[in-house]
Structure formats: structure tokens, C-alpha cells
Design a protein around this motif. Structure first.
Motif, mmCIF file in Angstrom:
data_model
loop_
_atom_site.group_PDB
_atom_site.id
_atom_site.type_symbol
_atom_site.label_atom_id
_atom_site.label_comp_id
_atom_site.label_asym_id
_atom_site.label_seq_id
_atom_site.Cartn_x
_atom_site.Cartn_y
_atom_site.Cartn_z
ATOM 1 N N ILE A 177 4.158 -1.990 6.016
ATOM 2 C CA ILE A 177 4.014 -0.757 6.769
ATOM 3 C C ILE A 177 3.218 0.276 5.977
ATOM 4 C CG2 ILE A 177 6.143 0.364 5.985
ATOM 5 C CD1 ILE A 177 4.772 0.296 9.573
ATOM 6 N N GLY A 178 3.365 0.274 4.641
ATOM 7 C CA GLY A 178 2.590 1.193 3.808
ATOM 8 C C GLY A 178 1.101 0.899 3.893
ATOM 9 N N ASN A 179 0.738 -0.382 3.769
ATOM 10 C CA ASN A 179 -0.673 -0.763 3.883
ATOM 11 C C ASN A 179 -1.211 -0.466 5.280
ATOM 12 O OD1 ASN A 179 -1.692 -1.875 1.350
ATOM 13 N ND2 ASN A 179 -0.067 -3.389 1.562
ATOM 14 N N ALA A 180 -0.370 -0.663 6.304
ATOM 15 C CA ALA A 180 -0.806 -0.382 7.670
ATOM 16 C C ALA A 180 -1.152 1.089 7.839
ATOM 17 C CB ALA A 180 0.288 -0.786 8.660
ATOM 18 N N ARG A 181 -0.346 1.977 7.264
ATOM 19 C CA ARG A 181 -0.624 3.402 7.391
ATOM 20 C C ARG A 181 -1.909 3.797 6.642
ATOM 21 N NH1 ARG A 181 2.296 2.312 10.728
ATOM 22 N NH2 ARG A 181 4.258 3.306 11.358
ATOM 23 N N LEU A 182 -2.123 3.210 5.482
ATOM 24 C CA LEU A 182 -3.354 3.497 4.740
ATOM 25 C C LEU A 182 -4.562 2.981 5.502
ATOM 26 C CD1 LEU A 182 -2.246 2.732 1.070
ATOM 27 C CD2 LEU A 182 -2.406 4.949 2.197
ATOM 28 N N GLN A 183 -4.449 1.788 6.095
ATOM 29 C CA GLN A 183 -5.547 1.228 6.876
ATOM 30 C C GLN A 183 -5.823 2.061 8.115
ATOM 31 O OE1 GLN A 183 -7.682 -1.493 6.615
ATOM 32 N NE2 GLN A 183 -7.044 -1.593 4.478
ATOM 33 N N LEU A 196 -11.479 1.210 17.527
ATOM 34 C CA LEU A 196 -10.434 1.390 18.534
ATOM 35 C C LEU A 196 -9.495 0.187 18.563
ATOM 36 C CD1 LEU A 196 -12.524 2.943 21.445
ATOM 37 C CD2 LEU A 196 -10.834 4.099 20.009
ATOM 38 N N GLY A 197 -10.042 -0.999 18.393
ATOM 39 C CA GLY A 197 -9.189 -2.178 18.308
ATOM 40 C C GLY A 197 -8.258 -2.116 17.114
ATOM 41 N N GLY A 198 -8.771 -1.632 15.999
ATOM 42 C CA GLY A 198 -7.929 -1.472 14.821
ATOM 43 C C GLY A 198 -6.822 -0.474 15.042
ATOM 44 N N LEU A 199 -7.120 0.618 15.748
ATOM 45 C CA LEU A 199 -6.087 1.610 16.047
ATOM 46 C C LEU A 199 -5.003 1.023 16.937
ATOM 47 C CD1 LEU A 199 -8.125 4.887 16.628
ATOM 48 C CD2 LEU A 199 -6.627 4.331 14.715
ATOM 49 N N ALA A 200 -5.408 0.211 17.914
ATOM 50 C CA ALA A 200 -4.415 -0.432 18.778
ATOM 51 C C ALA A 200 -3.500 -1.333 17.956
ATOM 52 C CB ALA A 200 -5.117 -1.232 19.872
ATOM 53 N N ALA A 201 -4.075 -2.046 17.001
ATOM 54 C CA ALA A 201 -3.264 -2.909 16.149
ATOM 55 C C ALA A 201 -2.341 -2.097 15.255
ATOM 56 C CB ALA A 201 -4.169 -3.799 15.296
ATOM 57 N N THR A 202 -2.795 -0.911 14.856
ATOM 58 C CA THR A 202 -1.953 -0.040 14.036
ATOM 59 C C THR A 202 -0.644 0.286 14.739
ATOM 60 O OG1 THR A 202 -3.896 0.964 13.014
ATOM 61 C CG2 THR A 202 -1.846 2.192 12.886
ATOM 62 N N LEU A 203 -0.748 0.595 16.010
ATOM 63 C CA LEU A 203 0.441 0.976 16.774
ATOM 64 C C LEU A 203 1.409 -0.190 16.952
ATOM 65 C CD1 LEU A 203 -1.321 3.118 19.534
ATOM 66 C CD2 LEU A 203 -0.152 3.928 17.467
ATOM 67 N N SER A 204 0.904 -1.400 16.916
ATOM 68 C CA SER A 204 1.758 -2.564 17.173
ATOM 69 C C SER A 204 2.146 -3.320 15.910
ATOM 70 C CB SER A 204 1.050 -3.533 18.131
ATOM 71 O OG SER A 204 -0.167 -4.007 17.565
ATOM 72 N N PHE A 205 1.629 -2.889 14.742
ATOM 73 C CA PHE A 205 1.849 -3.686 13.542
ATOM 74 C C PHE A 205 3.328 -3.770 13.162
ATOM 75 C CE2 PHE A 205 2.219 -4.494 9.008
ATOM 76 C CZ PHE A 205 1.420 -5.627 8.877
ATOM 77 N N GLY A 206 4.041 -2.657 13.263
ATOM 78 C CA GLY A 206 5.462 -2.678 12.919
ATOM 79 C C GLY A 206 6.222 -3.710 13.748
ATOM 80 N N TRP A 207 5.943 -3.759 15.045
ATOM 81 C CA TRP A 207 6.602 -4.740 15.913
ATOM 82 C C TRP A 207 6.208 -6.155 15.514
ATOM 83 C CZ3 TRP A 207 5.330 -8.749 19.054
ATOM 84 C CH2 TRP A 207 6.302 -9.202 19.950
ATOM 85 N N LEU A 208 4.916 -6.372 15.251
ATOM 86 C CA LEU A 208 4.455 -7.702 14.859
ATOM 87 C C LEU A 208 5.130 -8.161 13.572
ATOM 88 C CD1 LEU A 208 0.620 -7.368 15.569
ATOM 89 C CD2 LEU A 208 2.255 -8.784 16.819
ATOM 90 N N GLU A 209 5.233 -7.259 12.606
ATOM 91 C CA GLU A 209 5.824 -7.614 11.315
ATOM 92 C C GLU A 209 7.288 -8.005 11.472
ATOM 93 O OE1 GLU A 209 5.680 -5.842 6.776
ATOM 94 O OE2 GLU A 209 6.036 -4.446 8.431
ATOM 95 N N ARG A 210 7.988 -7.368 12.414
ATOM 96 C CA ARG A 210 9.404 -7.681 12.615
ATOM 97 C C ARG A 210 9.625 -8.956 13.422
ATOM 98 N NH1 ARG A 210 9.347 -2.133 13.724
ATOM 99 N NH2 ARG A 210 9.448 -2.551 15.975
#
Length: 436
Positions: A144-150, A282-296
Motif C-alpha cells: 500500500i505504501g508503494n501504491a501511494r507513492l506510485q 488514467l489507467g494507472g489511477l484506476a488501478a490505484t483505487l483498486s490496488f488495496g482490494w486486489l492485494e487483499r
């Protein structure tokens, strides 16, 4: 802390992480501004394609020349101070360019020299910054830390920065670079708010079983060899770096001629070419919003295989399409899975590497990244010249597919690998976290 603040930077990551994230986002605004303004400045001074291309090349070149040294130095000193020093040097370099522009004495040689010097300082800033996160948060929070930096990179560097840089350049050639100085200076101040980090231990225990308890030699060359040797002996890290190198060669082959592919093959024009970059962000931003769910809900091994499989299919889709709208959709998907892959691969590597080797092993990885890009762009240009603008995409499709086939089984082992040294932060609150 507000609900929005908790969503962006969860309290459990600590106060120091919030300062690090703020600094990274602020610095990326400045770099994003320069991403548009620098090529425009060079193009305003020369019509030579070689000189225009040299501006980008001179920012990549320092990674190949100094990347390993930057990693070794980051593992020998207090990393927070090294980041601050690098930011300070970057600000001074760009401020000198502003002075040349204001006085009307700037020329193409000065601008190219600034590109190289700024790129060199950026190598040390980025290498050192990448080592700070594993020292601040628990291993389970690295994702989640790397996701926020990205996310900050995508918003500031790819979306907000370039349009702002182009607008400021239209107002006056020096304005984007003056704003860049202010952004980098602000990042320096924000990094300074981070609590002092411990200097990495000077012992090589755990990095070379044959070394025993003998202290690490002080020569930088020895430190570099130790980092490269550790990365080579650790099979999961070695394999991950090889995968990244191979996929960057295949990715960069068509990417180097993307502007010609977009304007001549797809007939999208300059605006359409810019839209491709925007679609990716924009695709990267969409992935940002869903990364936490994907990781879990999805294992890292599965996500890594999906991302690399999509990379192969993307190359094939670009090779086949002649429609600009379809290309924009493909690029949106690319931005999404590239963000997920970049976040996961960085997290996996950081979890596997001991703190005292984060800088050196991270720099080996970055040399692989930029080495692959340099090789791929050279190969892609030759292929396009000989066989046309879609040929690099076919090369990328075949090369990426072969690499994925050879590495398919290894991906699961990489994701499931355990650290050699369990020296990551304990379960108590990260150092410096006094937030209530």
C-alpha cells in the motif's frame, strides 16, 4: 485525521511516511513540468532530431554510469540526508538554467549539460528515496505504501505536470523551470521533516556466508560488488531483475517510435499522441483505487502472471490495430496493469532484500530497467526502419511471450520467497509515528 487523509495515507503507515509521500508527490510535480518543458526548450533551439533525442538520452545515461555507485553510497550513509543533498543539487542546477534563460545566454550545449547533471542528481535522489520506505513501514504495508507513492507519480508527473509545464513555457521559457526549482526545494523541506533514519549497518553478515564476521571493506567498489553478488546469488531477486530487464527491452522497442506510430500509422496527430500518454496515466489511477482490494483478494503470484500476460497481449493488439480509439483503450489498460506490476515487483524486492543492501540491490534493478530501455529503443528504431512501424510491436509480442513462457513457473517462487534476513520493522508502531 480526516476520512480522506486516512484513505490516502493510513495512520498505521506513520507520520514519516506522510512526509515521504508529500515530498515524492511535490518533487514529481516539478519533474512532470520539466517532462513537457525540457523537450519544448530544446526544440526551440534546434531542429536536429539527434540533439532533440539527446535531451532524453542524457537523463537516462546517468543511471547506467552512476546507478550502482548511487546504490552503494545510499547503503553507507544516512539516507534521508543524501536525499536532501540530492534535491538541493537539483534545485541549484535548474536555478542556474533559469539564470541563463533570463539573461538570454542559454544555448543548446548548456541545456543538454543541465539535462545530464540533473539526471545524475536524480539517480542519487531516487535511489536513496526508494530505500526509505522499507525502514518506515511494516513488510505487510509495503504494498500500500508503494501504491501511494506510485499514485503521486501518475497524478503529478504524468497528468498534472506536463500540461502545466507546456502552459508555463508558453508564458515564458524560464517560468516552468522556476516552478520546478520551487517544487524540488519544497520536497527538500518535506524530507527534512522525516525523523532521522539509522545508518545501515557496516557488517556484511548475512550477505555473504563465506565472509564470516569480517567487517565490510570501505571501498565503494567492494560495496558495489557485494550488492551485485547478493542480487545474483539470491535466485528470486535475480530472476525478478532478469524478467524486468527482458520486458523493458521488448517494451521500449515500440515505445521509442510511439510518436511516429501514433501520428503516421494511426493518424492521430500530435494531440492524439499526447492523449495516449494521458490514457495510460488514467489507467494507472484506476488501478490505484483498486490496488488495496486486489492485494487483499488476489495473490501476488497471480497478479504478476496476469500483468505480464496482459503485456504480451497489449503488444499484439497494438500490432494489429489501425484505429486510434482502440489504441487509447489499449493504452488505458496498459497504464492499469503496469501500475499494478510496478507496485508489486517493487514490494516483492523490498521484502526480500535486507535493509543494509536496499540501495545497492535497488540500483542493480534500476540499471536493468534503464539498460533494457536503451537496448530496446535502439533495436526498435532499427526494426522500424527496416520493416515498418508495426514491426517493433511484433518483435515485442514475440520477445515478451517467449520470456513469459520461460519464466512462468519461476514467478510463483518469486512471489512466495522469504527474506534472507528478518531485519524489517517489528510490529510496533514505525519510528517517528506520533500521530494521534
Amino acid at each position: 485525521m480526516t476520512a480522506l487523509g486516512e484513505l490516502i495515507a493510513p495512520r498505521r503507515l506513520g507520520r514519516d511516511f506522510r512526509w515521504l509521500m508529500s515530498a515524492a508527490w511535490t518533487s514529481n510535480i516539478g519533474d512532470g513540468i520539466a517532462l513537457a518543458a525540457s523537450p519544448l526548450l530544446i526544440a526551440s533551439m534546434t531542429s536536429s532530431p539527434v540533439l532533440v533525442a539527446s535531451g532524453a538520452m542524457l537523463q537516462f545515461l546517468p543511471w547506467l554510469l552512476f546507478g550502482l555507485h548511487a546504490g552503494a553510497i545510499a547503503d553507507r550513509v544516512e539516507r534521508r540526508m543524501l536525499v536532501m543533498l540530492a534535491h538541493g543539487i537539483r534545485a541549484v542546477i535548474v536555478l542556474a538554467l533559469v539564470a541563463f534563460l533570463v539573461t538570454g545566454t542559454a544555448n543548446i550545449a548548456i541545456v543538454l549539460a543541465v539535462s545530464f547533471l540533473y539526471g545524475t542528481a536524480e539517480v542519487f535522489a531516487d535511489t536513496s528515496t526508494s530505500t526509505l520506505l522499507p525502514m518506515m513501514v511494516k513488510p505487510a504495508d509495503l504494498g500500500i505504501g508503494n501504491a501511494r507513492l506510485q499514485a503521486g507519480f501518475l497524478v503529478a508527473n504524468q497528468l498534472a505536470g506536463p500540461p502545466l509545464g507546456a502552459f508555463l513555457f508558453a508564458v515564458g521559457h524560464f517560468w516552468p523551470f522556476l516552478v520546478q526549482v520551487l517544487a524540488v526545494s519544497a520536497a527538500l523541506v518535506l524530507v527534512g521533516r522525516i525523523a532521522r533514519q539509522p545508518v545501515p549497518p557496516r557488517s556484511s553478515a548475512g550477505t555473504d556466508p563465506s565472509a564470516g564476521s569480517e567487517p565490510r571493506k570501505s571501498h565503494v567498489g567492494h560495496d558495489i560488488a557485494e550488492g551485485v553478488g547478493w542480487a545474483w546469488r539470491n535466485k528470486p531477486v535475480r530472476t525478478l531483475i532478469i524478467i524486468i530487464l527482458a520486458f523493458n527491452v521488448t517494451w521500449a522497442a515500440p515505445w521509442g517510435i510511439l510518436v511516429l506510430y501514433a501520428t503516421e500509422h494511426l493518424r492521430m496527430g500530435p494531440v492524439g499522441f499526447g492523449a495516449l500518454t494521458t490514457a495510460s496515466a488514467l489507467g494507472g489511477l484506476a488501478a490505484t483505487l483498486s490496488f488495496g482490494w486486489l492485494e487483499r483478494h488476489v495473490s501476488f503470484a497471480t497478479l504478476m502472471k496476469i500483468c505480464l500476460s496482459l503485456e504480451v497481449l497489449m503488444h499484439l493488439a497494438f500490432a494489429l490495430t489501425t484505429n486510434g480509439v482502440v489504441a487509447l483503450g489499449i493504452m488505458f489498460g496498459f497504464g492499469a496493469y503496469a501500475f499494478v506490476w510496478g507496485t508489486i515487483s517493487t514490494t516483492v524486492r523490498q521484502r526480500l532484500v535486507p535493509h543494509q543492501l536496499q540501495g545497492r540491490v535497488g540500483s542493480v534493478n534500476m540499471v536493468g530497467v534503464f539498460g533494457g530501455m536503451v537496448i530496446g529503443q535502439a533495436v526498435g528504431g532499427l526494426i522500424a526502419q527496416a520493416w515498418g512501424l508495426t514491426a517493433p510491436w511484433w518483435f515485442a509480442f514475440g520477445g515478451a511471450a517467449l520470456t513469459l513462457l520461460l519464466m512462468w513457473r519461476q514467478i510463483s517462487h518469486i512471489a512466495a520467497a522469504k527474506p534472507v534476513l528478518e531485519d524489517a520493522p517489528a510490529d510496533e508502531s514505525p519510528a517517528g509515528d506520533t500521530a494521534q
